[in-house]
Design a protein around this motif. Structure first.
Motif, PDB file in Angstrom:
ATOM      1  N   VAL A 159       0.632  -1.277   0.076  1.00  0.00           N
ATOM      2  CA  VAL A 159       0.210   0.017  -0.073  1.00  0.00           C
ATOM      3  C   VAL A 159       0.940   1.244   0.290  1.00  0.00           C
ATOM      4  O   VAL A 159       1.897   1.346   0.797  1.00  0.00           O
ATOM      5  N   PRO A 160       0.747   2.174  -0.888  1.00  0.00           N
ATOM      6  CA  PRO A 160       1.328   3.342  -0.978  1.00  0.00           C
ATOM      7  C   PRO A 160       1.076   4.247   0.279  1.00  0.00           C
ATOM      8  O   PRO A 160       0.426   4.345   1.002  1.00  0.00           O
ATOM      9  N   VAL A 161       2.333   4.932   0.889  1.00  0.00           N
ATOM     10  CA  VAL A 161       2.325   5.717   1.998  1.00  0.00           C
ATOM     11  C   VAL A 161       1.079   6.635   2.092  1.00  0.00           C
ATOM     12  O   VAL A 161       0.454   6.628   3.075  1.00  0.00           O
ATOM     13  N   SER A 162       0.835   7.169   0.961  1.00  0.00           N
ATOM     14  CA  SER A 162       0.033   8.283   0.739  1.00  0.00           C
ATOM     15  C   SER A 162      -1.721   7.767   1.120  1.00  0.00           C
ATOM     16  O   SER A 162      -2.363   8.553   1.305  1.00  0.00           O
ATOM     17  N   GLU A 163      -1.609   6.385   1.271  1.00  0.00           N
ATOM     18  CA  GLU A 163      -2.989   5.748   1.387  1.00  0.00           C
ATOM     19  C   GLU A 163      -3.039   5.303   2.692  1.00  0.00           C
ATOM     20  O   GLU A 163      -3.998   4.877   3.135  1.00  0.00           O
ATOM     21  N   VAL A 164      -1.991   5.319   3.406  1.00  0.00           N
ATOM     22  CA  VAL A 164      -2.185   4.801   5.028  1.00  0.00           C
ATOM     23  C   VAL A 164      -2.686   6.129   5.862  1.00  0.00           C
ATOM     24  O   VAL A 164      -2.429   7.174   5.546  1.00  0.00           O
ATOM     25  N   SER A 165      -3.616   5.579   6.766  1.00  0.00           N
ATOM     26  CA  SER A 165      -4.310   6.640   7.610  1.00  0.00           C
ATOM     27  C   SER A 165      -3.156   7.210   8.508  1.00  0.00           C
ATOM     28  O   SER A 165      -2.295   6.672   8.924  1.00  0.00           O
ATOM     29  N   GLU A 166      -3.316   8.496   8.833  1.00  0.00           N
ATOM     30  CA  GLU A 166      -2.479   8.972   9.829  1.00  0.00           C
ATOM     31  C   GLU A 166      -2.337   8.178  11.096  1.00  0.00           C
ATOM     32  O   GLU A 166      -1.265   7.977  11.693  1.00  0.00           O
ATOM     33  N   GLY A 167      -3.256   7.748  11.743  1.00  0.00           N
ATOM     34  CA  GLY A 167      -3.275   7.078  12.942  1.00  0.00           C
ATOM     35  C   GLY A 167      -2.489   5.800  12.611  1.00  0.00           C
ATOM     36  O   GLY A 167      -1.701   5.374  13.529  1.00  0.00           O
ATOM     37  N   ASP A 168      -2.752   4.898  11.521  1.00  0.00           N
ATOM     38  CA  ASP A 168      -1.919   3.684  11.399  1.00  0.00           C
ATOM     39  C   ASP A 168      -0.513   4.171  11.097  1.00  0.00           C
ATOM     40  O   ASP A 168       0.515   3.232  11.546  1.00  0.00           O
ATOM     41  N   ALA A 169      -0.016   5.295  10.456  1.00  0.00           N
ATOM     42  CA  ALA A 169       1.238   5.647  10.242  1.00  0.00           C
ATOM     43  C   ALA A 169       1.851   5.891  11.615  1.00  0.00           C
ATOM     44  O   ALA A 169       3.024   5.379  11.804  1.00  0.00           O
ATOM     45  N   ALA A 170       1.206   6.661  12.426  1.00  0.00           N
ATOM     46  CA  ALA A 170       1.811   7.060  13.541  1.00  0.00           C
ATOM     47  C   ALA A 170       1.878   5.657  14.574  1.00  0.00           C
ATOM     48  O   ALA A 170       3.054   5.520  15.358  1.00  0.00           O
ATOM     49  N   LEU A 171       1.148   4.809  14.466  1.00  0.00           N
ATOM     50  CA  LEU A 171       1.009   3.503  15.405  1.00  0.00           C
ATOM     51  C   LEU A 171       2.385   2.463  15.180  1.00  0.00           C
ATOM     52  O   LEU A 171       3.181   2.422  15.759  1.00  0.00           O
ATOM     53  N   VAL A 172       2.534   2.490  13.787  1.00  0.00           N
ATOM     54  CA  VAL A 172       3.870   1.576  13.131  1.00  0.00           C
ATOM     55  C   VAL A 172       5.097   2.457  13.397  1.00  0.00           C
ATOM     56  O   VAL A 172       6.101   1.842  13.840  1.00  0.00           O
ATOM     57  N   VAL A 173       5.081   3.766  13.364  1.00  0.00           N
ATOM     58  CA  VAL A 173       6.332   4.541  13.531  1.00  0.00           C
ATOM     59  C   VAL A 173       6.773   4.208  15.175  1.00  0.00           C
ATOM     60  O   VAL A 173       7.745   4.106  15.345  1.00  0.00           O
ATOM     61  N   CYS A 174       5.766   4.355  15.838  1.00  0.00           N
ATOM     62  CA  CYS A 174       5.907   4.176  17.286  1.00  0.00           C
ATOM     63  C   CYS A 174       6.420   2.658  17.829  1.00  0.00           C
ATOM     64  O   CYS A 174       7.209   2.706  18.639  1.00  0.00           O
ATOM     65  N   ALA A 175       5.716   1.920  17.279  1.00  0.00           N
ATOM     66  CA  ALA A 175       6.078   0.465  17.378  1.00  0.00           C
ATOM     67  C   ALA A 175       7.504   0.149  16.934  1.00  0.00           C
ATOM     68  O   ALA A 175       8.284  -0.639  17.578  1.00  0.00           O
ATOM     69  N   ALA A 176       7.875   0.792  15.644  1.00  0.00           N
ATOM     70  CA  ALA A 176       9.278   0.533  15.192  1.00  0.00           C
ATOM     71  C   ALA A 176      10.464   1.448  16.069  1.00  0.00           C
ATOM     72  O   ALA A 176      11.393   0.526  16.687  1.00  0.00           O
ATOM     73  N   THR A 177       9.967   2.413  16.303  1.00  0.00           N
ATOM     74  CA  THR A 177      10.938   3.447  17.367  1.00  0.00           C
ATOM     75  C   THR A 177      11.039   3.057  18.731  1.00  0.00           C
ATOM     76  O   THR A 177      11.966   3.174  19.461  1.00  0.00           O
ATOM     77  N   GLY A 178       9.969   2.423  19.320  1.00  0.00           N
ATOM     78  CA  GLY A 178       9.854   2.062  20.509  1.00  0.00           C
ATOM     79  C   GLY A 178      10.376   0.331  20.720  1.00  0.00           C
ATOM     80  O   GLY A 178      10.453  -0.004  21.832  1.00  0.00           O
ATOM     81  N   LYS A 179      11.047  -0.015  19.599  1.00  0.00           N
ATOM     82  CA  LYS A 179      11.399  -1.317  19.564  1.00  0.00           C
ATOM     83  C   LYS A 179      10.468  -2.473  20.191  1.00  0.00           C
ATOM     84  O   LYS A 179      11.007  -3.377  21.056  1.00  0.00           O
ATOM     85  N   LEU A 180       9.306  -2.586  19.778  1.00  0.00           N
ATOM     86  CA  LEU A 180       8.301  -3.588  19.987  1.00  0.00           C
ATOM     87  C   LEU A 180       8.881  -4.756  18.903  1.00  0.00           C
ATOM     88  O   LEU A 180       8.498  -4.873  17.758  1.00  0.00           O
ATOM     89  N   ARG A 181       9.682  -5.413  19.330  1.00  0.00           N
ATOM     90  CA  ARG A 181      10.376  -6.734  18.540  1.00  0.00           C
ATOM     91  C   ARG A 181       9.509  -7.671  18.233  1.00  0.00           C
ATOM     92  O   ARG A 181       9.828  -8.118  17.069  1.00  0.00           O
ATOM     93  N   GLY A 182       8.416  -7.674  18.716  1.00  0.00           N
ATOM     94  CA  GLY A 182       7.340  -8.774  18.327  1.00  0.00           C
ATOM     95  C   GLY A 182       6.629  -8.200  16.935  1.00  0.00           C
ATOM     96  O   GLY A 182       5.870  -9.017  16.312  1.00  0.00           O
ATOM     97  N   VAL A 183       6.808  -7.057  17.006  1.00  0.00           N
ATOM     98  CA  VAL A 183       5.991  -6.318  15.741  1.00  0.00           C
ATOM     99  C   VAL A 183       7.112  -5.989  14.643  1.00  0.00           C
ATOM    100  O   VAL A 183       6.793  -6.322  13.540  1.00  0.00           O
TER     101      VAL A 183
END
Length: 228
Positions: A147-171
């Protein structure tokens, strides 16, 4: 809390759950990611902003969500803090509030138990494993595409960025963070697409979360703990 109405902090709490082991795993700094998600959602709603690097709330504003509102109240009542300080200050309180919401909503079950057969405690078990598995699949699709980034919702984008930056290794594994670094940069900007000032705010929030996690990791390595 019906399906589809979960806030960003409740969603990231569930993302940290290992459905096979029925417990949180691979997320030692989950409380920091939960708080970052709360701040991200408040920013997306226009209830907090960045004023010269300081997290600034709309005074008296409330969302009706207990965990989000407790963060707003904390910001209002505390001394001015920059983004990193707002992530770390009493972050475990927000995690506890989110967990209680999920118990009330039927996503988690709380069981009374005793440590060493003496000290009262609570054990939490996941009630809706299927929902969490869907969350995982959706998060990975946001991270990896197609899915192109431009079609991702703002909430979903923030969720994944926080999961990656917060180092949720299971995700998001370390390999994923490296492989999709450019997409994570794009998702960071996407999470602030609703107004001109938000992309820079979200980049600052992501940087602050990364710094807070690094400090917590360093504290654990030196035997100093990593609480917030």
């Amino acid at each position: 809390m019906p399906y589809g109405s979960l806030s960003l902090p409740t969603r990231i709490f569930l993302l940290a759950w290992d459905t096979g082991r029925n417990k949180i795993a691979g997320a030692p700094d989950l409380h920091l990611a939960v708080r970052a998600c709360a701040l991200a959602e408040l920013a997306q709603r226009g209830l907090v902003s960045d004023v010269d690097g300081v997290v600034t709330p709309v005074l008296g504003a409330r969302t009706g969500d207990a965990a989000l509102d407790s963060v707003l109240e904390l910001i209002e009542e505390s001394r001015p803090r920059k983004w990193r300080g707002s992530i770390t200050h009493r972050a475990r309180d927000t995690q506890a509030a989110v967990r209680d919401q999920l118990v009330s909503g039927g996503y988690l079950r709380a069981e009374r138990t005793r440590v060493f057969g003496i000290f009262p405690s609570r054990r939490y078990e996941l009630e809706r494993a299927g929902y969490v598995e869907v969350l995982h699949a959706e998060a990975l699709a946001v991270l990896r595409g197609p899915v192109p980034v431009s079609e991702v919702s703002e909430g979903d984008a923030a969720l994944v960025v926080c999961a990656a930056t917060g180092k949720l290794r299971g995700v998001v594994s370390g390999k994923d963070r490296r492989q999709y670094e450019e997409r994570l940069d794009a998702l960071t900007d996407r999470s602030g697409a609703s107004s001109p000032e938000l992309p820079e705010l979200m980049r600052g929030l992501r940087k602050a979360l990364a710094s807070a996690v690094s400090s917590a990791e360093a504290a654990r390595s030196s035997g100093g703990g990593g609480g917030g």
